[in-house]
Design a protein around this motif. Structure first.
Motif, short mmCIF file in Angstrom:
data_model
loop_
_atom_site.label_atom_id
_atom_site.label_comp_id
_atom_site.label_asym_id
_atom_site.label_seq_id
_atom_site.Cartn_x
_atom_site.Cartn_y
_atom_site.Cartn_z
N ALA A 1 38.59 95.36 59.27
CA ALA A 1 37.13 95.39 59.25
C ALA A 1 36.59 96.53 58.40
O ALA A 1 35.61 96.36 57.67
CB ALA A 1 36.58 95.47 60.67
N TYR B 1 36.97 95.64 54.84
CA TYR B 1 36.07 94.53 54.54
C TYR B 1 34.66 95.05 54.25
O TYR B 1 34.05 94.69 53.26
CB TYR B 1 36.05 93.54 55.71
N HIS C 1 32.93 92.31 62.68
CA HIS C 1 34.17 91.82 62.07
C HIS C 1 35.40 92.33 62.81
O HIS C 1 36.40 91.61 62.92
CB HIS C 1 34.21 92.16 60.58
N ASN D 1 26.36 85.15 58.53
CA ASN D 1 27.65 84.47 58.63
C ASN D 1 27.48 82.95 58.61
O ASN D 1 26.36 82.44 58.51
CB ASN D 1 28.44 84.95 59.85
N PHE E 1 38.09 89.65 64.05
CA PHE E 1 39.46 89.81 63.57
C PHE E 1 40.45 89.94 64.73
O PHE E 1 41.64 89.72 64.56
CB PHE E 1 39.59 91.00 62.64
N LEU F 1 42.23 83.68 54.10
CA LEU F 1 41.13 83.29 53.24
C LEU F 1 41.61 83.28 51.79
O LEU F 1 42.39 84.14 51.38
CB LEU F 1 39.99 84.31 53.40
N PHE G 1 39.41 84.82 64.34
CA PHE G 1 39.94 84.86 62.98
C PHE G 1 41.20 85.73 62.85
O PHE G 1 41.61 86.08 61.75
CB PHE G 1 38.86 85.36 62.01
N ASN H 1 26.93 83.29 53.95
CA ASN H 1 28.15 82.50 53.98
C ASN H 1 27.87 81.19 54.67
O ASN H 1 27.07 81.13 55.61
CB ASN H 1 29.24 83.28 54.73
N HIS I 1 42.88 91.53 57.99
CA HIS I 1 42.08 91.63 59.21
C HIS I 1 41.65 93.07 59.45
O HIS I 1 41.70 93.59 60.56
CB HIS I 1 42.85 91.03 60.40
N TRP J 1 39.98 90.76 54.30
CA TRP J 1 39.93 89.70 55.31
C TRP J 1 41.35 89.33 55.74
O TRP J 1 41.64 89.25 56.93
CB TRP J 1 39.21 88.46 54.77
N ASN J 2 42.22 89.11 54.77
CA ASN J 2 43.57 88.66 55.08
C ASN J 2 44.40 89.72 55.79
O ASN J 2 45.34 89.39 56.50
CB ASN J 2 44.27 88.14 53.83
#
Length: 137
Positions: free
Chosen positions: A15, A18, A46, A30, A50, A59, A54, A118, A13, A10-11
């Motif tokens: 996909a 992920y 994603h 989500n 991203f 995260l 986001f 989530n 970015h 995630w950090n």
């Protein structure tokens, strides 16, 4: 390890990295309640977020709990925080708090998330008020 890989992806970015934490046929719901099914569709969604809302988000997993239902099936709850996100209209989103509830399975590829839900949570000070109202603190 699986949660750490998800947070790192995630950090970054990334996909593809992920969704490498998910089974091929994963169900992913989500924070908006939108269900996306299958690794390819989850990767596409994603990749889009991203690049959008986001793209500057970071995260962190603040608490992880694992309960084994079977040696090859685990329920994983992750409390998380996020900074740097924007809402769907592009406005700065204040620090976010949430809970990820997932079912992980162990297969030939190791542990992967099969079902992933989530949700956003109120800020911690609001949660304390809610706990007190429930007689839990």
């Amino acid at each position: 390890r699986l949660v750490s890989a998800m947070v790192s992806a995630w950090n970054a970015h990334d996909a593809r990295a992920y969704v490498a934490t998910l089974t091929q046929d994963a169900d992913f719901t989500n924070v908006f309640g939108i269900l996306v099914q299958g690794r390819a569709a989850i990767e596409r969604s994603h990749a889009a977020i991203f690049q959008g809302m986001f793209k500057d988000s970071m995260l962190s997993a603040t608490e992880t709990r694992v309960r084994f239902l079977h040696p090859d099936i685990a329920v994983v709850d992750v409390r998380w925080e996020m900074v740097g996100a924007r809402d769907p209209q592009g406005n700065e989103w204040p620090k976010r708090h949430g809970l990820l509830s997932a079912i992980a399975t162990r297969g030939a590829d190791g542990w992967l998330f099969a079902v992933f839900h989530n949700q956003d949570l109120p800020p911690p000070e609001r949660m304390a008020d809610i706990r007190r109202a429930m007689g839990q603190g």
